[in-house]
Scaffold this active site. Sequence first.
Site, PDB file in Angstrom:
ATOM      1  N   HIS A   8      76.574   8.426  55.842  1.00 19.86           N
ATOM      2  CA  HIS A   8      75.343   9.274  55.453  1.00 19.86           C
ATOM      3  C   HIS A   8      74.493   8.164  54.754  1.00 19.86           C
ATOM      4  CE1 HIS A   8      73.076  12.811  54.070  1.00 19.86           C
ATOM      5  NE2 HIS A   8      72.644  11.890  52.978  1.00 19.86           N
ATOM      6  N   GLU A   9      74.752   7.635  53.833  1.00 14.01           N
ATOM      7  CA  GLU A   9      73.963   6.527  53.074  1.00 14.01           C
ATOM      8  C   GLU A   9      73.550   5.356  54.084  1.00 14.01           C
ATOM      9  OE1 GLU A   9      72.640   7.829  50.631  1.00 14.01           O
ATOM     10  OE2 GLU A   9      74.021   9.200  50.092  1.00 14.01           O
ATOM     11  N   GLU A  20      65.907  12.380  55.609  1.00 16.69           N
ATOM     12  CA  GLU A  20      67.481  12.878  55.509  1.00 16.69           C
ATOM     13  C   GLU A  20      67.773  12.850  56.919  1.00 16.69           C
ATOM     14  OE1 GLU A  20      69.139  13.345  53.091  1.00 16.69           O
ATOM     15  OE2 GLU A  20      70.590  14.854  53.606  1.00 16.69           O
ATOM     16  N   HIS A  54      70.502   6.213  55.891  1.00 22.14           N
ATOM     17  CA  HIS A  54      69.461   6.274  55.256  1.00 22.14           C
ATOM     18  C   HIS A  54      69.133   4.807  55.042  1.00 22.14           C
ATOM     19  CE1 HIS A  54      68.656  10.169  53.543  1.00 22.14           C
ATOM     20  NE2 HIS A  54      69.732  10.303  52.934  1.00 22.14           N
TER      21      HIS A  54
HETATM   22 ZN    ZN Z   1      70.686  12.088  52.308  1.00 22.48          ZN
END
Ligand code: ZN
Length: 511
Positions: free
Chosen positions: A275-276, A305, A279
């Site tokens: 997830h990160e 996101e 980003h």
């Molecule tokens: Zn996030």
Amino acid sequence: MTGTIETLEPLRRHLLPIAHLNSAASVLSWDQETYMPPGGGEARAEHLATLQGLAHERLTSPETEELLGRWLDLKTGEPLSGATDGWNPIARALLRETWRDYTKAKQVPNDFVRRLGKTCSLAQQAWAEAKKQDDFASFLPHLTAIVVLKKEEVGYRGPVPTPYDALLDTYEPGATTAQLLPLFAALKRRLIPLLDRIVHSPVKPREALLTRRYDRDRQLAFGRMVLEAMGYDFSRGRLDISAHPFTTSFHPSDVRVTTRVSEQDFTGSLFSCIHEGGHGLYDQGLPATHYGTPLGESVSLGLHESQSRLWENCVGLSRPFWQHFYPLLQHTFSDQLRAVAFDDFYAALNSVKPSFIRVDADELTYNLHIMLRFEIERDLLEDRVRVEELPQLWRDKMKSYLGIVPPTDREGVLQDVHWSLGAIGYFPTYTLGNLYSVQFFNQARRDIPDLPDRIARGDLLSLKAWLNERIHKWGRLYTADELVRRVTGEPLTPDHFLTYLGNKYGELYKL
Ligand code: ZN
């Protein structure tokens, strides 16, 4: 020569120190969450407040106004007659977005910013303690004060159709309640019956096989290996541990991600990395040449996101991804997974189950958690509910959306940090991110027809290159709405997301 970025060089030079102050503040925040000794907290809050104050002062200074006034009508933000004729899109966007940042900062009086900052700093500490003690009453006066301040902020933000729009726009420029309502209605209409069918399906994934003992260092090494496969550049990044995983960027050449590790469950650490990492790829892919101007920044929180959720869900929870990575995971955790068949592992990873905590929710129930918060925030801003009624309202909505009632406020209304930070209007960006992620991923599949095969071979770089080219490198040149139309040929729609969930979980749960 007019109309090029050079015309705006004085403006860029004026903005650059603001970016330097913000980057320095980000380094301090990163350190606070990773390595700072606990005693440093109070002094650190003052360091940060000073840097943020200086940045705000320079952005709202008469020099900024003078520079913008060369090309824009300072009352409306519209270009002065003839002043920007023949300008290229980059120069126009730079002016448009700087104007936006400037007016946003200028709308709220300085003393309000200080009052809000102080109230939130106290509220955050009170929230952490209240959550620990499961004691909503002790947080109540703080949250009440924040809601009062946010209503005051709505008043500064100028005329808007509904109070919510004034706050939402800070996180998702251009988004409105009128746009969100049909999106949420469509999700609600489809997700609640789908969840009901899943809950009653005879298929019951064996989630317990994910919660064996997994060595911490091996988990981190595996997460790091997946990040490298995604194209996250460790010569311009780092992976560290923090209580709540996050990504921070000081410049595209230094973008850092964090994860958390639990020995009982490898998914928390791995999926935080993915997830990160999503980003992080966005921030590493932003145009360094525009650093210090809005064009070097991401479009919105929802767009940001979308990048993390695309990697986490569309890739990390997909069959092709695990066709490549499951044998490697089995090799890393041989005792735990050697005897676990691929299909059992895949089903366990994708099990859907109503749960109390948003951050642990599966990709189907996640948006129901957001919807509940969105409704409560609107009720608060429009005086339909009082703060003291929130714990009960939360339980009622959990019952009606997810069919479960949290036994404590810790697992209910007290679970998220956002309100204590004054971040009311933030939650919908998570759902927007989910919807954008599938819409973008479907387009990537159209543009790279053998994408699933590539992913199944461990080639994640084709997708990364596509995202760099289609989304990351543009910074804030386009608005969110313009970007999604440019990339996918249509405006944001919940259809891609809903079809994706229907197909995926229909197959998994034999619906
Ligand atoms: Zn996030």
